[in-house]
Design an enzyme around this catalytic site. Sequence first.
Site, PDB file in Angstrom:
ATOM      1  N   CYS A 192       0.832  -1.199   0.000  1.00 50.83           N
ATOM      2  CA  CYS A 192       0.000   0.000   0.000  1.00 50.83           C
ATOM      3  C   CYS A 192       0.867   1.248   0.000  1.00 50.83           C
ATOM      4  CB  CYS A 192      -0.887   0.024   1.238  1.00 50.83           C
ATOM      5  SG  CYS A 192      -1.873  -1.457   1.411  1.00 50.83           S
ATOM      6  N   LEU A 193       0.824   1.959  -1.099  1.00 52.71           N
ATOM      7  CA  LEU A 193       1.609   3.188  -1.240  1.00 52.71           C
ATOM      8  C   LEU A 193       0.829   4.162  -2.107  1.00 52.71           C
ATOM      9  CD1 LEU A 193       5.318   2.297  -2.201  1.00 52.71           C
ATOM     10  CD2 LEU A 193       4.562   3.514  -0.172  1.00 52.71           C
TER      11      LEU A 193
END
Length: 463
Positions: A93-94
């Site tokens: 998750c970025l």
Amino acid sequence: MSNQTILRISREITSIQQGSDLSIAVACQEKDVRTVHALIIGPPGTPYQYGFFDFTVDFTPEYPSKPPKVNAKTTNGGRTRFNPNIYAGGKVCLSLLGTWHGEKPGEEWSSAQGLESILWSIQSLLSNTPYENEPGYEHAKGKEDQKMNELYCAKIRHETLRIAVLAKLEDALNIQPDGSVPDRSDANTEDKSTDAEANEEAFEELTDDDEPERVTLPPRFEPYKDLYKRRFMWYLDHYTKTIATYSSQHKDGSDFCKMPFEGGGNTMDGKFNYSALGKRLVRIQEVLADETKQWAIDGMALKRRESHKAATIQRQFEQVPDYLKRMDCHNVSIELENDNPYVWILTYFGKPGTNLDGGIFKIQMAISPRFPEEQPRVTFETSIFHHRVSKKGTVCYFPKVMEELRNHVYAIVESLEEDCPPYDPRTIVNPEAAALLFGSADEKKSYFRQLRRSAQRTTEEVG
Ligand SMILES: *C1O[C@H](CO)[C@@H](O)[C@H](O)[C@H]1NC(C)=O
Ligand SMILES: *[C@@H]1O[C@H](CO)[C@@H](O)[C@H](O)[C@H]1NC(C)=O
């Protein structure tokens, strides 16, 4: 995928490969740039330190207008979530990847970003305060949150060693859960072009294998096997220290603390067992040492068969003296051990006027029959107190041309004579020496004193 896209990805890969960043690596299979296998080394000073974290990066034809898809591979087979933002299932998750809705502007993807910035962003997740990565916890600075962060780090530290170091090495060395190593049946040390007979033998051995299906499987793409092994030898003192420091704080068999954001199979569950990790660490060292010895045996066999490969290594050996002279490097002599072109013995004479003055050091350079795919293992046989040499004698050095053995010899000398090394924790293989060298003025003096003493001792030993 358009040629332009392929070209851009290739350029990015090459740029990372030619760069000097020791904490990331990228590789792809047979020039297929659509899938890049990336390796991120856990940053020193964090619970992830010196762990090997693998990712796949899948590019689509829309790259670079859209970011690639990134998947974490070091997840203990989908069972371990190493970070609030790196899921057990592999999701990363970025905001940069569009898989996370960050609050800070300017973190979104644009075509000016690229593979390297993605890897840096992932690396920055592997921090000392992973607990704060979770939304709602990012301003968590209270005592209670600090306590939770500590508990979180404690289990990450254990699992980094277990999953991102030991398990990787065991896999690379084919060490079984009981510590045994099956007979080498597929050791591909034969010189195919000149030695059909030996290949036949190897084939017979293969077909004798208990697991015939192994023969028909396409080989796994494992670009980092040798890198894991070399870095393991570099960072061994750090791993050993982690185990020594934390084994007293976490009793074997005590449970990991569950974090409030962990659940639904997306967790890091388990128990501490530093004693078991310590045993595995020792076993890996033994098997690595055996492997290095086997290189010498296989190398000698290649020489006896007058294989082309052995002749090439012999030629590389013969080129060294001239090269060193040309490079104005006079204080090293070099010979073969038992006439084996795969085992070089360097004798380094400490440069006059330096802290090494008067020292005579014997260094073994073991060369793999698969060189340059596998890089040499260079070990001090004479003990030395030096920031580039680990307790076990492993040297950390940087050849400019990995394929040229003479370049290795030169780089080893360069490392030894290095006066004011830049501080880079990823190159610290002797934590004790480095702490002094990069410490206060007095500590620095103490470092040089100990270095001088170790040089003086070498002649006392001889005499
Ligand atoms: C190393 O250098 C010293 C001084 O320049 C010289 O006397 C000695 O012969 C050199 N050793 C080798 C092996 O070249
Ligand atoms: C630690 O691990 C070893 C090896 O897997 C196991 O035999 C031992 O029971 C474990 N110790 C505890 C307290 O769980």
